[in-house]
Design an enzyme around this catalytic site. Sequence first.
Site, PDB file in Angstrom:
ATOM      1  N   SER A 151      -1.690   2.874   6.565  1.00 40.70           N
ATOM      2  CA  SER A 151      -2.830   1.950   6.574  1.00 40.70           C
ATOM      3  C   SER A 151      -4.144   2.740   6.681  1.00 40.70           C
ATOM      4  CB  SER A 151      -2.649   0.940   7.712  1.00 40.70           C
ATOM      5  OG  SER A 151      -3.531  -0.142   7.546  1.00 40.70           O
ATOM      6  N   ASP A 228       3.089  -7.640   2.490  1.00 39.15           N
ATOM      7  CA  ASP A 228       2.084  -7.106   3.415  1.00 39.15           C
ATOM      8  C   ASP A 228       0.852  -8.004   3.329  1.00 39.15           C
ATOM      9  OD1 ASP A 228      -0.072  -5.621   4.443  1.00 39.15           O
ATOM     10  OD2 ASP A 228       0.864  -3.717   3.888  1.00 39.15           O
ATOM     11  N   HIS A 262       3.665  -5.001   6.644  1.00 40.48           N
ATOM     12  CA  HIS A 262       2.800  -3.866   6.992  1.00 40.48           C
ATOM     13  C   HIS A 262       3.287  -3.104   8.235  1.00 40.48           C
ATOM     14  CE1 HIS A 262      -1.116  -1.970   6.249  1.00 40.48           C
ATOM     15  NE2 HIS A 262      -1.393  -1.992   7.533  1.00 40.48           N
TER      16      HIS A 262
END
Lengths: 283, 283
Positions: A151, A228, A262
């Site tokens: 991320s 996600d 995620h």
Amino acid sequence: MAALFPSILHKCYGGTVGVYKRRSSFLKGETAFAVFLPERAIKGSACPQLYVLAGLTCTEETFLTKSTILSYAAEHDLILVAPDTSPRHTGLPGEDEAYDFGSGAGFYLDATASPWSSHYQMGSYISKELPAWIESSFPVKSNCKGIMGHSMGGHGALVHGLRNPDQWKSISAFAPICHPTQCLWGIKAFKGYLGEDTLSWEEYDATCLLLKGHIHPQSILIDQGREDNFLQQGQLRPLDFQAAARKVGQQLNLRFHEGYDHSYWFIQSFMKDHITHHLRFLW
Amino acid sequence: MAALFPSILHKCYGGTVGVYKRRSSFLKGETAFAVFLPERAIKGSACPQLYVLAGLTCTEETFLTKSTILSYAAEHDLILVAPDTSPRHTGLPGEDEAYDFGSGAGFYLDATASPWSSHYQMGSYISKELPAWIESSFPVKSNCKGIMGHSMGGHGALVHGLRNPDQWKSISAFAPICHPTQCLWGIKAFKGYLGEDTLSWEEYDATCLLLKGHIHPQSILIDQGREDNFLQQGQLRPLDFQAAARKVGQQLNLRFHEGYDHSYWFIQSFMKDHITHHLRFLW
């Protein structure tokens, strides 16, 4: 150079995982980082290093605790280095007010805008100070350093890898923020840390870096879950990165995975492939 | 029997890891538990189950998050079931005052002393209610259920496995509380949950159970770190369990490991061996 002493140390897979604290001249305060030393390094043999950069709200412990990476690092004799995600306790007003700016959200860049520029120099810390500490303290195989992230940390891995391909021999990322100048997280962070000159933002945007000619000689591995929510919100934009890579000839293995989100449950599902990727270039 | 719906669900290794919440008739309140379903179970094929019991202060998420067990469960098609470590939010006075009694410290037993007996029925919950929920909701291979635990959860695994060898086909533990009637944690918990009749305590003490003739037909695997501060404080007492096992003929593989402590870093270092142990009896 003072030796590094851990504030916490655990034996793990015959090696050690520790948290170390030290005053950083770039961050102008104490910072914590975690290191896994495989048994081979403990016994004094030089091993390659893999830096792992975590995402928003994480600390130096998150990635090593939740990603299952230690089992693979132990098997393949990799030293893992996990920095914190920002300076801490700087006293700057508002540093703890948002999950996506300030503490836990350093974006691995060198801030130029006041007041953040006084402490938020994560870019230089990651590329200069921390490697110097590690390399003077542990038996590292010279010139064998890879970088991986998730991320915001995936953004960090791509940006550092593309800006300094001689330093970072291999790059991979899980659900990275690929085009921060074009997403809400990135715009907020870059405006705060870099100010209004949007041209300067491009130096910390992996997609822009590709288009400006920053190409890595090795293929980059990116895994992305299709469920996600941040992908769906447009925060990650991997297809922008893929289009730029195609345009400039950057080798890229971008994989989409049905049903994955995620989380670190996603990360651990594909960690083995990432380690295999880095081993091609590091050992 | 109502179906189980997850309050959180993530895809992981082609399977799913979820947290489920349901009202327990034994605990007299809502309780949470985590389940990993491997891809094979998702597709409808029956798989063996492995229950994992965590230690003091943990929740239903801790063991699955920190132990790396999912990677092995996915590889070998094991369903993982992780209960919480106690009832929660019972309203009993003092339930949240200590780390080693009340919330997070249910000791996997059926309390008989007031006021704890009104909610703290973790023994029946683990051996009856939770298995009934799982077995009516997911494709489980019949009569193939193992149990594993850490510290207080290791105590739970040993006690449940020895008391019900027909139900639990395989047993292993990391740093278990082996002789709770003879250590401070156990004496505090048993006095509170079971009252002053110390004879009744023996029903929840793995070493006493062995000496009373509760023998498991299969070998039990226990791993213990020598740098474990709770070992050094006398809370764990694995040698007492070993002596009892020798006396009564219980097969036991008790392994001590130099340098390892009580943490999940220790657990993950030997998780692969525990999975191999359970697979001998479950698949």
